[in-house]
Scaffold this motif. Structure first.
Motif, PDB file in Angstrom:
ATOM      1  N   TYR A 177       9.142   5.493   5.362  1.00  0.00           N
ATOM      2  CA  TYR A 177       9.344   4.808   4.099  1.00  0.00           C
ATOM      3  C   TYR A 177       8.696   5.961   2.978  1.00  0.00           C
ATOM      4  O   TYR A 177       7.687   6.873   3.389  1.00  0.00           O
ATOM      5  N   VAL A 212       5.706   8.225   4.918  1.00  0.00           N
ATOM      6  CA  VAL A 212       5.218   7.601   6.107  1.00  0.00           C
ATOM      7  C   VAL A 212       6.405   7.311   7.151  1.00  0.00           C
ATOM      8  O   VAL A 212       7.291   6.687   6.829  1.00  0.00           O
ATOM      9  N   ARG A 235       0.949  -1.307   0.046  1.00  0.00           N
ATOM     10  CA  ARG A 235       0.017  -0.021  -0.013  1.00  0.00           C
ATOM     11  C   ARG A 235       0.891   1.345   0.113  1.00  0.00           C
ATOM     12  O   ARG A 235       0.532   2.265  -0.602  1.00  0.00           O
ATOM     13  N   ARG A 236       2.029   1.261   0.768  1.00  0.00           N
ATOM     14  CA  ARG A 236       2.910   2.368   0.789  1.00  0.00           C
ATOM     15  C   ARG A 236       3.747   2.516  -0.325  1.00  0.00           C
ATOM     16  O   ARG A 236       3.824   3.566  -1.014  1.00  0.00           O
ATOM     17  N   GLU A 244      13.545   3.270   2.169  1.00  0.00           N
ATOM     18  CA  GLU A 244      13.255   3.004   3.685  1.00  0.00           C
ATOM     19  C   GLU A 244      14.708   3.751   4.696  1.00  0.00           C
ATOM     20  O   GLU A 244      15.764   3.705   4.218  1.00  0.00           O
ATOM     21  N   LEU A 294      10.743   1.244  -2.703  1.00  0.00           N
ATOM     22  CA  LEU A 294      10.480   2.067  -1.452  1.00  0.00           C
ATOM     23  C   LEU A 294      11.627   2.339  -0.835  1.00  0.00           C
ATOM     24  O   LEU A 294      12.515   1.456  -0.692  1.00  0.00           O
TER      25      LEU A 294
END
Length: 510
Positions: free
Chosen positions: A170, A152, A144-145, A181, A179
């Motif tokens: 993220y 987030v 979802r991210r 991180e 992503l």
């Protein structure tokens, strides 16, 4: 008045002692209860103090972490946006040199996660190849991210593996292929955070207070139930192996938002569960910053103190009982001694008239029940020429004479007979239960003969003789005073009857 008071004290001495003992026992009991209440209150106060200290420290740590986290959120957001912009300008993941970013921001570690949720690059080499698709819940969250556009930042949390308190953020690349991180070890990067150690503080409280066996902090999950026990080993970690009954208790505490106490009497343990729950600005449970604190109290010190007080109370009661028994024995001795002194002639050790009256009353009552033919006899005995003995030989010799006469009367009379000295050289004798006039004559004659003897005193022989007056109950009267008066009259008749065959006379009218 004094005699009445003394009589009442003697009569009710047992009631008096019992009431006094009861009052003292009541006082000791209330004192014991006050001490017990004080001990219990002291332990409750100590428990409350420990709980408030833990919660104050937790609030302090929580507030400090929130301030720190706000700063870190801004810092991580800025770094993440820089990396994404760099990715956009230079066109591809190959342009992202994590070593460069690590050098620029040494407190952070950097990761690149691809669409298959695999770590394809990382500043920590041992994490390369880690695949999050093996973790369904977390993999859905990462997808979802990755498909979104927002930065987030997760909340600070204790790592299950390392025990370190870390924070992750993220941000997806614009093409949604990766992503980016970031992670940071909070306590390593921020020296101030090292001082915010709730667990070491909890340990110090355990060492300081003997009643505290353990202080445990349970973390809350997103559903508002227990997710694990935060424990201290080499570092902070999350132990998820929690007993089902403990999980149920924590869930009830979170739902009710009220503390709960569970007592395990056989083990001398009391478990106090207290919620520390935070809410979001929207009024929902801020589960990331919510905990349940379990304080394990050892009730053995309390029971030991109470047992000591019970033992002390028992000793006090035993001493009190002993003191009252001793007091009662002393009172009985004093009362009896006083009564004896008051009721006995000090010279001859014969009873007084009060005792004589009591024996007469018993004799007449007994006679009324048993037989109307029996009689009670009152003798009035007076020594002859006693004044001359005193004048000739002195009062000391007179006292010796009286003592010997008393001894002769005691040895001559029957067991149930009574003799008393009423003053000077005068004595009263009571002969109860006399069956006939012949028996009366026999006994009185025996007494008369016994009172005719010679007493050697200081090398001299003194002739002793007595005159005796006799009155009969009920023939001569019913009242004792009347019988004594008539016996006295008869005694004078015997004393005045010169050359009579006997020195005793029975009262008769005329």
């Amino acid at each position: 008045m004094k005699e009445s008071i003394k009589y009442l004290m003697f009569k009710y001495k047992y009631i008096f002692v019992a009431v006094l003992f009861g009052v003292m026992l009541f006082f000791y009991w209330h004192t014991y209860q006050d001490v017990v209440d004080l001990i219990r209150s002291s332990h409750r106060t100590e428990r409350s103090m420990v709980e408030e200290n833990v919660f104050d420290e937790l609030r302090h740590v929580d507030t400090s972490y929130k301030i720190l986290e706000k700063y870190l959120n801004e810092d991580m957001r800025e770094i993440s946006l820089q990396m994404r912009n760099y990715y956009t300008r230079h066109g591809g993941i190959e342009s992202i040199d994590l070593a460069y970013w690590k050098k620029k921001y040494p407190d952070y570690d950097f990761y690149v996660i691809n669409e298959e949720l695999e770590v394809v690059d990382a500043t920590l080499g041992h994490d390369i190849g880690l695949n999050f698709s093996k973790f369904p819940s977390f993999s859905r969250l990462l997808k979802r991210r990755m498909q979104g556009d927002a930065f987030v930042a997760d909340r600070m949390d204790a790592s299950v593996k390392t025990g370190k308190i870390k924070k992750y953020s993220y941000i997806p690349t614009p093409d949604h292929k990766y992503l980016l991180e970031l992670s940071i070890d909070i306590q390593q990067a921020n020296p101030v955070a090292k001082k915010l150690d709730l667990y070491s503080y909890a340990k110090s409280l355990i060492h300081k207070h003997a009643i505290v066996d353990a202080i445990q902090i349970f973390k809350i999950n997103e559903q508002g139930t227990n997710s694990g026990l935060v424990t201290i080993g080499k570092g902070t970690s999350l132990d998820t192996d929690i007993a089902p009954e403990v999980k149920q208790t924590i869930e009830r505490v979170v739902q009710s938002r009220q503390p709960k106490t569970i007592t395990a009497a056989p083990r001398n343990k009391v478990y106090k569960y207290r919620p520390y729950l935070s809410d979001t600005e929207g009024g929902e449970l801020d589960w990331w910053n919510s905990y349940v604190i379990r304080l394990t109290y050892n009730t053995a010190p309390l029971k030991s103190e109470l047992a000591q007080q019970r033992s002390l109370f028992g000793v006090k009661i035993a001493l009190l009982a002993f003191a009252f028994l001793l007091f009662q024995a002393t009172m009985m001795y004093l009362f009896r001694h006083t009564e004896h002194v008051a009721s006995v002639d000090p010279l001859t050790q014969l009873p007084n008239v009060k005792h004589f009256k009591m024996q007469f009353r018993k004799a007449t009552l007994r006679q009324a029940v048993r037989s109307e033919t029996e009689k009670a006899v009152v003798l009035f005995v007076d020594l002859d020429n006693f004044k001359e003995i005193n004048d000739t030989y002195g009062h000391e010799t007179g006292d010796i004479v009286l003592q010997n006469v008393a001894s002769v009367l005691r040895s001559t009379l029957r067991k149930d007979d009574t003799v008393v000295r009423i003053g000077g050289d005068e004595f009263l004798v009571l002969l109860p239960d006399m069956a006939s006039d012949a028996d009366i004559s026999t006994v009185v004659a025996k007494i008369s003969r016994a009172l005719q003897f010679f007493l050697p005193v200081n090398g001299q022989s003194i002739a002793i003789q007595a005159s005796i007056g006799v009155s009969l109950y009920p023939d001569s009267g019913h009242a004792l005073d009347d019988l004594i008066r008539k016996a006295d009259t008869a005694m004078y008749r015997a004393k005045n009857a010169a050359h009579a065959d006997s020195n005793w006379v029975v009262y008769s009218e005329g």
